[in-house]
Motif scaffolding. Structure first.
Motif, PDB file in Angstrom:
ATOM      1  N   ASP A   1      -3.864   3.658   0.766  1.00  0.00           N
ATOM      2  CA  ASP A   1      -4.217   3.316  -0.612  1.00  0.00           C
ATOM      3  C   ASP A   1      -3.699   1.915  -0.905  1.00  0.00           C
ATOM      4  O   ASP A   1      -2.500   1.698  -1.096  1.00  0.00           O
ATOM      5  N   LEU A   2      -4.605   0.965  -0.941  1.00  0.00           N
ATOM      6  CA  LEU A   2      -4.254  -0.440  -1.098  1.00  0.00           C
ATOM      7  C   LEU A   2      -3.835  -0.738  -2.537  1.00  0.00           C
ATOM      8  O   LEU A   2      -4.529  -0.365  -3.483  1.00  0.00           O
ATOM      9  N   ILE A   3      -2.713  -1.424  -2.693  1.00  0.00           N
ATOM     10  CA  ILE A   3      -2.222  -1.828  -4.008  1.00  0.00           C
ATOM     11  C   ILE A   3      -2.432  -3.313  -4.243  1.00  0.00           C
ATOM     12  O   ILE A   3      -2.920  -3.739  -5.288  1.00  0.00           O
ATOM     13  N   CYS A   4      -2.099  -4.130  -3.244  1.00  0.00           N
ATOM     14  CA  CYS A   4      -2.140  -5.575  -3.430  1.00  0.00           C
ATOM     15  C   CYS A   4      -2.238  -6.244  -2.068  1.00  0.00           C
ATOM     16  O   CYS A   4      -1.637  -5.773  -1.095  1.00  0.00           O
ATOM     17  N   THR A   5      -3.005  -7.329  -1.995  1.00  0.00           N
ATOM     18  CA  THR A   5      -3.102  -8.084  -0.754  1.00  0.00           C
ATOM     19  C   THR A   5      -2.919  -9.566  -1.030  1.00  0.00           C
ATOM     20  O   THR A   5      -3.288 -10.053  -2.102  1.00  0.00           O
ATOM     21  N   GLY A   6      -2.361 -10.274  -0.059  1.00  0.00           N
ATOM     22  CA  GLY A   6      -1.969 -11.653  -0.284  1.00  0.00           C
ATOM     23  C   GLY A   6      -3.077 -12.666  -0.218  1.00  0.00           C
ATOM     24  O   GLY A   6      -2.888 -13.808  -0.621  1.00  0.00           O
ATOM     25  N   HIS A   7      -4.271 -12.305   0.269  1.00  0.00           N
ATOM     26  CA  HIS A   7      -5.285 -13.329   0.443  1.00  0.00           C
ATOM     27  C   HIS A   7      -6.387 -13.290  -0.608  1.00  0.00           C
ATOM     28  O   HIS A   7      -7.244 -14.170  -0.642  1.00  0.00           O
ATOM     29  N   ARG A   8      -6.365 -12.276  -1.476  1.00  0.00           N
ATOM     30  CA  ARG A   8      -7.370 -12.243  -2.532  1.00  0.00           C
ATOM     31  C   ARG A   8      -6.943 -11.236  -3.593  1.00  0.00           C
ATOM     32  O   ARG A   8      -6.085 -10.390  -3.366  1.00  0.00           O
ATOM     33  N   HIS A   9      -7.551 -11.339  -4.779  1.00  0.00           N
ATOM     34  CA  HIS A   9      -7.309 -10.361  -5.830  1.00  0.00           C
ATOM     35  C   HIS A   9      -8.256  -9.175  -5.644  1.00  0.00           C
ATOM     36  O   HIS A   9      -9.414  -9.336  -5.286  1.00  0.00           O
ATOM     37  N   LEU A  10      -7.741  -7.987  -5.913  1.00  0.00           N
ATOM     38  CA  LEU A  10      -8.548  -6.791  -5.755  1.00  0.00           C
ATOM     39  C   LEU A  10      -9.449  -6.595  -6.960  1.00  0.00           C
ATOM     40  O   LEU A  10      -9.101  -6.938  -8.092  1.00  0.00           O
ATOM     41  N   SER A  11     -10.604  -6.028  -6.713  1.00  0.00           N
ATOM     42  CA  SER A  11     -11.468  -5.630  -7.811  1.00  0.00           C
ATOM     43  C   SER A  11     -10.931  -4.334  -8.408  1.00  0.00           C
ATOM     44  O   SER A  11     -10.097  -3.645  -7.813  1.00  0.00           O
ATOM     45  N   GLN A  12     -11.405  -4.000  -9.595  1.00  0.00           N
ATOM     46  CA  GLN A  12     -10.950  -2.763 -10.240  1.00  0.00           C
ATOM     47  C   GLN A  12     -11.263  -1.549  -9.372  1.00  0.00           C
ATOM     48  O   GLN A  12     -10.503  -0.588  -9.316  1.00  0.00           O
ATOM     49  N   ARG A  13     -12.385  -1.587  -8.669  1.00  0.00           N
ATOM     50  CA  ARG A  13     -12.774  -0.474  -7.803  1.00  0.00           C
ATOM     51  C   ARG A  13     -11.792  -0.299  -6.658  1.00  0.00           C
ATOM     52  O   ARG A  13     -11.502   0.804  -6.229  1.00  0.00           O
ATOM     53  N   GLU A  14     -11.260  -1.417  -6.154  1.00  0.00           N
ATOM     54  CA  GLU A  14     -10.371  -1.354  -5.000  1.00  0.00           C
ATOM     55  C   GLU A  14      -8.961  -0.910  -5.380  1.00  0.00           C
ATOM     56  O   GLU A  14      -8.224  -0.415  -4.535  1.00  0.00           O
TER      57      GLU A  14
ATOM     58  N   PHE B   1       0.833  -1.196   0.000  1.00  0.00           N
ATOM     59  CA  PHE B   1       0.000   0.000   0.000  1.00  0.00           C
ATOM     60  C   PHE B   1       0.872   1.253   0.000  1.00  0.00           C
ATOM     61  O   PHE B   1       2.081   1.190   0.252  1.00  0.00           O
ATOM     62  N   THR B   2       0.250   2.386  -0.294  1.00  0.00           N
ATOM     63  CA  THR B   2       0.927   3.674  -0.146  1.00  0.00           C
ATOM     64  C   THR B   2       0.228   4.469   0.948  1.00  0.00           C
ATOM     65  O   THR B   2      -0.975   4.315   1.179  1.00  0.00           O
ATOM     66  N   LEU B   3       0.987   5.318   1.611  1.00  0.00           N
ATOM     67  CA  LEU B   3       0.446   6.122   2.711  1.00  0.00           C
ATOM     68  C   LEU B   3      -0.286   7.341   2.171  1.00  0.00           C
ATOM     69  O   LEU B   3       0.140   7.952   1.187  1.00  0.00           O
ATOM     70  N   GLU B   4      -1.380   7.695   2.845  1.00  0.00           N
ATOM     71  CA  GLU B   4      -2.146   8.864   2.452  1.00  0.00           C
ATOM     72  C   GLU B   4      -1.513  10.130   3.019  1.00  0.00           C
ATOM     73  O   GLU B   4      -0.423  10.098   3.591  1.00  0.00           O
ATOM     74  N   ASN B   5      -2.208  11.237   2.893  1.00  0.00           N
ATOM     75  CA  ASN B   5      -1.616  12.550   3.195  1.00  0.00           C
ATOM     76  C   ASN B   5      -1.111  12.698   4.623  1.00  0.00           C
ATOM     77  O   ASN B   5      -0.157  13.439   4.874  1.00  0.00           O
ATOM     78  N   GLU B   6      -1.731  12.019   5.578  1.00  0.00           N
ATOM     79  CA  GLU B   6      -1.279  12.171   6.960  1.00  0.00           C
ATOM     80  C   GLU B   6      -0.220  11.151   7.354  1.00  0.00           C
ATOM     81  O   GLU B   6       0.235  11.132   8.507  1.00  0.00           O
TER      82      GLU B   6
END
Length: 263
Positions: free
Chosen positions: A89-102, A8-13
């Motif tokens: 901001d989520l980029i990738c997770t190990g337990h499932r594939h992300l939907s396009q919305r995510e 993931f990437t960090l948001e503004n704070e």
């Protein structure tokens, strides 16, 4: 031992204290070790040690990864993915594939570029032709459906390799050229299922990153790719490229390193 990763990437704070405390609490629920790796800063700390995590110097926009290892890592990954997707901001997770919305995270560069990812190359055996085969696939990816241009790029890549091997060490090779055959910086990520020899005393490679820069290059290109090549001298950074095989993660790691001079 089960292992899962959340990128993931960090948001503004960034990572304020309240987020760190919540992450510490969640990590403590599981029989797994949770480590937060700040990829942008090339530093890491146990998620249950809030002061150590604060010392990472995390900044807004930094690329990070939670590395989870233990008997209940799958469950921990599910819970921590929910936390990350809510606060970062989520980029990738190990337990499932992300939907396009995510898939909402993006790392922005101040210039146009082309970046593609070859499927993990597994058909190679250790022979003198391996390197040529990989370069051939990279050149075709740089110029899809343009055989003449692809052949020209291949010849240029081979000419560059004839000068000296582009193996960077630590399992990574960076075949690169300056050429009028491309209009924007063009990168091809090519992970290998088995390491192959790259004609260097620095050892075999298991991740190849092809790069074609327009000639003459713009200043922004030189800043970005100088930053990237310097990162390739860091063993920890190369390990990120050789261990993370998912296209979303490889793409994020490369783009993050290219964006560092412009933050």
């Amino acid at each position: 031992m089960i292992e899962r990763r959340i990128t993931f990437t960090l948001e503004n704070e960034g990572l304020p204290a309240w987020k760190l405390n919540r992450l510490k609490t969640l990590a403590g629920y599981f029989r797994s070790v949770v480590v937060i790796h700040n990829i942008s800063q090339l530093s890491m700390a146990n998620a249950e040690q809030a002061m150590r995590v604060m010392s990472l110097g995390s900044m807004p926009g930094d690329l990070c990864q939670l590395m989870i290892e233990g008997s209940d890592a799958e469950l921990a990954c599910m819970v921590l993915t929910d936390f990350v997707s809510e606060h970062c901001d989520l980029i990738c997770t190990g337990h499932r594939h992300l939907s396009q919305r995510e898939e909402k995270a993006s790392i922005v560069l101040p210039f146009d570029y082309a970046l593609s990812h070859l499927p993990q190359l597994s058909q190679f055996t250790v022979s003198s032709q391996d390197k040529v085969d990989v370069l051939t696939q990279i050149s075709r990816q740089c110029a899809p459906n343009q055989p003449d241009k692809a052949n020209s790029l291949l010849e240029q890549l081979q000419a560059r390799e004839a000068v000296s091997s582009t193996a960077m060490g630590n399992g990574v090779a960076l075949p690169h050229i300056l050429t009028p055959d491309v209009e924007v910086p063009t990168l091809v990520l090519a992970p290998l299922e088995q390491p192959i020899e790259w004609g260097s005393q620095r050892g075999p490679v298991s991740c190849v990153i092809g790069l074609a820069l327009p000639a003459p290059p713009k200043r922004e290109y030189l800043l970005a790719f100088s930053s990237f090549s310097k990162r390739l001298l860091e063993p920890d950074f190369c390990q990120l490229l050789t261990e993370n095989r998912r296209p979303e993660v490889l793409r994020a790691v490369v783009l993050d390193s290219l964006s560092l001079p412009f933050r």
